[in-house]
Design a protein around this motif. Structure first.
Motif, PDB file in Angstrom:
ATOM      1  N   LYS A  41      39.564  34.387  25.044  1.00  0.00           N
ATOM      2  CA  LYS A  41      40.465  34.282  26.194  1.00  0.00           C
ATOM      3  C   LYS A  41      40.927  35.666  26.645  1.00  0.00           C
ATOM      4  N   LYS A  42      41.245  36.536  25.679  1.00  0.00           N
ATOM      5  CA  LYS A  42      41.684  37.892  26.024  1.00  0.00           C
ATOM      6  C   LYS A  42      40.563  38.664  26.706  1.00  0.00           C
ATOM      7  N   GLU A  43      39.335  38.538  26.190  1.00  0.00           N
ATOM      8  CA  GLU A  43      38.200  39.229  26.797  1.00  0.00           C
ATOM      9  C   GLU A  43      37.955  38.729  28.220  1.00  0.00           C
ATOM     10  N   GLU A  44      38.061  37.432  28.421  1.00  0.00           N
ATOM     11  CA  GLU A  44      37.864  36.870  29.755  1.00  0.00           C
ATOM     12  C   GLU A  44      38.948  37.380  30.708  1.00  0.00           C
ATOM     13  N   GLU A  45      40.177  37.450  30.229  1.00  0.00           N
ATOM     14  CA  GLU A  45      41.278  37.963  31.056  1.00  0.00           C
ATOM     15  C   GLU A  45      41.040  39.430  31.415  1.00  0.00           C
ATOM     16  N   GLN A  46      40.534  40.222  30.466  1.00  0.00           N
ATOM     17  CA  GLN A  46      40.229  41.624  30.748  1.00  0.00           C
ATOM     18  C   GLN A  46      39.132  41.742  31.785  1.00  0.00           C
ATOM     19  N   ARG A  47      38.100  40.906  31.678  1.00  0.00           N
ATOM     20  CA  ARG A  47      37.014  40.938  32.666  1.00  0.00           C
ATOM     21  C   ARG A  47      37.537  40.588  34.056  1.00  0.00           C
ATOM     22  N   ARG A  48      38.387  39.585  34.125  1.00  0.00           N
ATOM     23  CA  ARG A  48      38.964  39.196  35.427  1.00  0.00           C
ATOM     24  C   ARG A  48      39.806  40.327  36.005  1.00  0.00           C
ATOM     25  N   GLU A  49      40.613  40.959  35.155  1.00  0.00           N
ATOM     26  CA  GLU A  49      41.467  42.055  35.615  1.00  0.00           C
ATOM     27  C   GLU A  49      40.613  43.226  36.102  1.00  0.00           C
ATOM     28  N   GLU A  50      39.547  43.564  35.363  1.00  0.00           N
ATOM     29  CA  GLU A  50      38.668  44.651  35.785  1.00  0.00           C
ATOM     30  C   GLU A  50      37.987  44.322  37.103  1.00  0.00           C
ATOM     31  N   ALA A  51      37.556  43.089  37.273  1.00  0.00           N
ATOM     32  CA  ALA A  51      36.921  42.679  38.524  1.00  0.00           C
ATOM     33  C   ALA A  51      37.917  42.759  39.681  1.00  0.00           C
ATOM     34  N   ARG A  52      39.163  42.359  39.426  1.00  0.00           N
ATOM     35  CA  ARG A  52      40.185  42.405  40.474  1.00  0.00           C
ATOM     36  C   ARG A  52      40.475  43.848  40.871  1.00  0.00           C
ATOM     37  N   VAL A  53      40.592  44.736  39.885  1.00  0.00           N
ATOM     38  CA  VAL A  53      40.867  46.146  40.164  1.00  0.00           C
ATOM     39  C   VAL A  53      39.706  46.771  40.935  1.00  0.00           C
ATOM     40  N   LYS A  54      38.487  46.450  40.525  1.00  0.00           N
ATOM     41  CA  LYS A  54      37.311  46.987  41.203  1.00  0.00           C
ATOM     42  C   LYS A  54      37.246  46.505  42.652  1.00  0.00           C
ATOM     43  N   ALA A  55      37.528  45.225  42.877  1.00  0.00           N
ATOM     44  CA  ALA A  55      37.530  44.681  44.231  1.00  0.00           C
ATOM     45  C   ALA A  55      38.617  45.343  45.077  1.00  0.00           C
ATOM     46  N   GLU A  56      39.765  45.595  44.477  1.00  0.00           N
ATOM     47  CA  GLU A  56      40.854  46.265  45.196  1.00  0.00           C
ATOM     48  C   GLU A  56      40.458  47.685  45.584  1.00  0.00           C
ATOM     49  N   GLU A  57      39.788  48.393  44.677  1.00  0.00           N
ATOM     50  CA  GLU A  57      39.341  49.751  44.978  1.00  0.00           C
ATOM     51  C   GLU A  57      38.309  49.751  46.105  1.00  0.00           C
ATOM     52  N   LYS A  60      40.149  49.136  49.373  1.00  0.00           N
ATOM     53  CA  LYS A  60      40.876  50.324  49.820  1.00  0.00           C
ATOM     54  C   LYS A  60      39.925  51.379  50.370  1.00  0.00           C
ATOM     55  N   ALA A  61      38.774  51.568  49.710  1.00  0.00           N
ATOM     56  CA  ALA A  61      37.801  52.551  50.183  1.00  0.00           C
ATOM     57  C   ALA A  61      37.255  52.149  51.552  1.00  0.00           C
ATOM     58  N   GLU A  62      36.988  50.877  51.748  1.00  0.00           N
ATOM     59  CA  GLU A  62      36.478  50.399  53.037  1.00  0.00           C
ATOM     60  C   GLU A  62      37.546  50.579  54.122  1.00  0.00           C
ATOM     61  N   GLN A  63      38.792  50.275  53.799  1.00  0.00           N
ATOM     62  CA  GLN A  63      39.874  50.447  54.783  1.00  0.00           C
ATOM     63  C   GLN A  63      40.041  51.916  55.145  1.00  0.00           C
ATOM     64  N   LYS A  64      39.941  52.790  54.166  1.00  0.00           N
ATOM     65  CA  LYS A  64      40.068  54.218  54.437  1.00  0.00           C
ATOM     66  C   LYS A  64      38.928  54.698  55.329  1.00  0.00           C
ATOM     67  N   ARG A  65      37.716  54.191  55.066  1.00  0.00           N
ATOM     68  CA  ARG A  65      36.571  54.562  55.887  1.00  0.00           C
ATOM     69  C   ARG A  65      36.761  54.073  57.321  1.00  0.00           C
ATOM     70  N   LEU A  66      37.255  52.844  57.472  1.00  0.00           N
ATOM     71  CA  LEU A  66      37.459  52.293  58.819  1.00  0.00           C
ATOM     72  C   LEU A  66      38.582  53.013  59.554  1.00  0.00           C
TER      73      LEU A  66
END
Length: 85
Positions: A41-57, A60-66
């Motif tokens: 469960k902890k590993e799955e939560e870490q994977r979800r958090e990493e995916a969320r952070v990556k998607a947020e980055e 943000k990069a796309e918004q900055k480019r636009l």
């Protein structure tokens, strides 16, 4: 004709319940399984958090480019200049 009302009593419960998996396994095995489940469960939560952070980055990069793209800013600008008079 009317049917008679009969009181049906439930069947008596058997004296012995069938053995469950929890009863058959030792307590140390159950503890190990619970610990392994918690780790998964902890590993799955870490994977979800990493995916969320990556998607947020990425967002943000796309918004900055636009924001630096003048054509995009012109196309998405509201042309209501009456508000600024």
């Amino acid at each position: 004709m009317a049917k008679k009302k009969t009181n049906r009593t439930p069947a008596p419960a058997p004296a012995e319940k069938p053995a469950t998996l929890k009863d058959l396994l030792g307590e140390d095995t159950i503890a190990k399984l619970k610990e392994q489940a918690n780790e998964l469960k902890k590993e799955e939560e870490q994977r979800r958090e990493e995916a969320r952070v990556k998607a947020e980055e990425v967002r943000k990069a796309e918004q900055k480019r636009l924001d630096n793209d003048f054509e995009h800013l012109l196309n998405n600008n509201k042309m209501d200049w009456n508000k600024f008079k």
